[in-house]
Design a protein around this motif. Structure first.
Motif, short mmCIF file in Angstrom:
data_model
loop_
_atom_site.label_atom_id
_atom_site.label_comp_id
_atom_site.label_asym_id
_atom_site.label_seq_id
_atom_site.Cartn_x
_atom_site.Cartn_y
_atom_site.Cartn_z
N GLU A 36 0.82 -1.21 0.00
CA GLU A 36 0.00 0.00 0.00
C GLU A 36 0.86 1.28 0.00
N GLU A 170 -12.05 19.22 4.76
CA GLU A 170 -11.50 17.88 4.56
C GLU A 170 -11.48 17.49 3.09
N ALA A 282 -12.39 8.49 -1.15
CA ALA A 282 -12.08 8.84 0.23
C ALA A 282 -13.02 9.94 0.72
N ARG A 285 -16.37 8.54 1.61
CA ARG A 285 -16.42 7.83 2.89
C ARG A 285 -16.65 8.83 4.02
N LEU A 286 -16.19 10.06 3.83
CA LEU A 286 -16.40 11.08 4.84
C LEU A 286 -17.76 11.75 4.70
N PRO A 289 -21.03 8.39 4.11
CA PRO A 289 -20.56 7.05 4.53
C PRO A 289 -21.60 5.96 4.36
N GLU B 14 -13.12 2.69 9.29
CA GLU B 14 -12.55 2.97 7.97
C GLU B 14 -11.61 4.18 8.09
N PRO B 16 -10.66 6.85 6.41
CA PRO B 16 -10.96 8.27 6.24
C PRO B 16 -11.54 8.93 7.50
N GLY B 17 -12.15 8.13 8.38
CA GLY B 17 -12.76 8.72 9.58
C GLY B 17 -11.80 8.83 10.75
N ARG B 59 -9.40 1.26 3.23
CA ARG B 59 -8.48 0.87 4.30
C ARG B 59 -9.18 0.97 5.65
N ILE B 87 -18.29 2.46 8.30
CA ILE B 87 -18.01 1.04 8.44
C ILE B 87 -17.10 0.91 9.66
#
Lengths: 325, 103
Positions: A36, A170, A282, A285-286, A289, B14, B16-17, B59, B87
């Protein structure tokens, strides 16, 4: 060069072949992996190389009205395309509003790696492009995310107590935007003379490192295929192929109106037709979610990226050459 | 050796959090925490692996903190409020530490 020669040349280029190798290795369940940290390092390198190249080109050409207009057109396109993508997805698929909005954001935003391969295609065709297209790429990263948030803002009120300002901070300062814009500015300030000493790293090695990165992209996309059957319905997969073509059809006349060169028009169309898989996932996800990452990541990386790589890029170049010719 | 009973809060989240989570812990005056990388796993969304990932979207990370039992609810509530949309999972278990005054 005919369209068929372009397509064949593209398919047989090391960049695409390494992507195919990664894809094969993942599907065949080989234990080949790229760590990664290495993958992230390669992504930062690529964005620095692209940003620097664009900045140096602008330093050569200077600030023009066309530059400002192109950046503005890119921002509007990035904000508008998610609304269209969302409407299509809600019509043809059974995706929930949140999932449809998250997918739509990916198709308004851009893929820096598709852009890098596009630059490589132009290099093989000996076609120059307007350097400020890199700035357009950076500007097109975030409006699509804001559009997606706007789409779902009424149906899904935020419950985590985060202010819009925090969220914007962000999203707008995510790593890929910072490194792309930052490198562009560095390249602009340094100019061709400043670029010369660092060219062995950022110019000469670019194609080789792009191959390494595409090997990783192939591995990740190949792993995505395994779950595509579960995560993606046929209408969603079709969307992943049709949406780049729709975006390209919208971007092509805009590129012609802006008076971009064939190389510049090709990159502008590529930016519109590509879908993000670094910055937007990404951010989603913020910001959203609840949306299923398996849907938008698999669609963007497992369907749209290979399509653009194999068919899209030569097609966009052919369209751009006809427009400018 | 005398041991002190504490609560171990483990949050798998997860990536990003992560920043939001650590900021919440600091706001709650949690005296310390440790962030661990997660390599791969399987969950409701299917298997995942950090290998080759360019984006943080897929991730996961693990955050561990030890707190005084009296503060458990005061800390777990805000953490759950933050994590519930993402998640992840939160688990609380008993732990014994030597230097109890530090938690």
């Amino acid at each position: 060069m005919s369209a068929i020669d372009l397509a064949l040349g593209n398919l047989l280029s090391p960049v695409v072949l390494f992507f195919a190798l990664g894809l094969f290795a993942a599907i065949a369940r080989s234990d080949l992996t790229i760590p990664e940290a290495v993958a992230k390092g390669l992504a930062i390198y690529l964005m620095m190389a692209i940003g620097l190249k664009g900045g140096v080109e602008v330093a050569k050409q200077g600030l023009t009205a066309k530059l400002v207009l192109t950046i503005g057109a890119g921002a509007v396109l990035s904000f508008a395309l998610p609304f269209l993508a969302y409407a299509i997805l809600r019509t043809v698929s059974r995706l929930s509003p949140v999932n449809a909005a998250a997918v739509a954001a990916h198709y308004g935003s851009i893929s820096a790696v598709t852009l890098a391969v596009g630059i490589e295609v132009l290099g093989r065709a000996n076609l120059p492009f307007e350097g400020y297209l890199i700035a357009v790429a950076a500007v097109m990263e975030t409006p699509a995310i804001l559009a997606a948030l706007l789409i779902v803002s009424r149906s899904t009120p935020r419950e985590d107590g985060l202010s819009g300002k925090e969220l914007f901070h962000e999203i707008a300062l995510n790593g890929s935007v910072v490194v792309l814009v930052g490198s562009f500015i560095v390249g602009w300030i340094a100019g061709p003379a400043g670029m010369k000493p660092i060219a062995p790293l950022f110019t000469d090695l670019f194609r080789g490192i792009l191959c390494l990165f595409l090997l990783d992209m192939g591995l990740v996309a190949g792993r995505g295929f395994a779950r595509a059957r579960k995560a993606l319905s046929p209408p969603v997969i079709l969307f992943g192929i049709a949406m780049p073509l729709i975006s390209a059809a919208i971007a092509a006349p805009i590129a012609a109106l802006l008076g971009l060169s064939p190389g510049g028009a090709m990159l502008f169309i590529t930016l519109a037709a590509s879908s993000s898989y670094i910055a937007v996932p990404a951010a989603m996800r913020l910001a959203l979610p609840e949306a299923d990452a398996a849907i938008y990541l698999t669609l963007s990386l497992g369907v749209t990226f290979p399509f653009n790589l194999a068919i899209g890029l030569p097609l966009y170049l052919t369209i751009a050459q006809h427009l400018a010719g | 050796m005398q041991m002190h009973l504490k609560k171990r809060i483990e949050i798998v989240l997860e990536a990003p959090g992560l920043r939001r989570l650590t900021e919440t812990l600091e706001r709650l005056n949690v005296s310390g925490y440790t962030v661990l990388p997660a390599i791969a796993g399987n969950g409701r969304g299917g298997p995942w692996s950090e290998a080759g990932q360019v984006s943080d979207a897929e991730r996961m990370v693990c955050v561990i903190c030890i707190v005084d039992p009296a503060r458990e609810e005061e800390i777990v509530g805000p953490i759950f409020n933050l994590v519930k949309r993402h998640i992840g999972l939160i688990s609380v278990s008993d732990a014994q530490v030597i230097r109890g005054e530090r938690f």
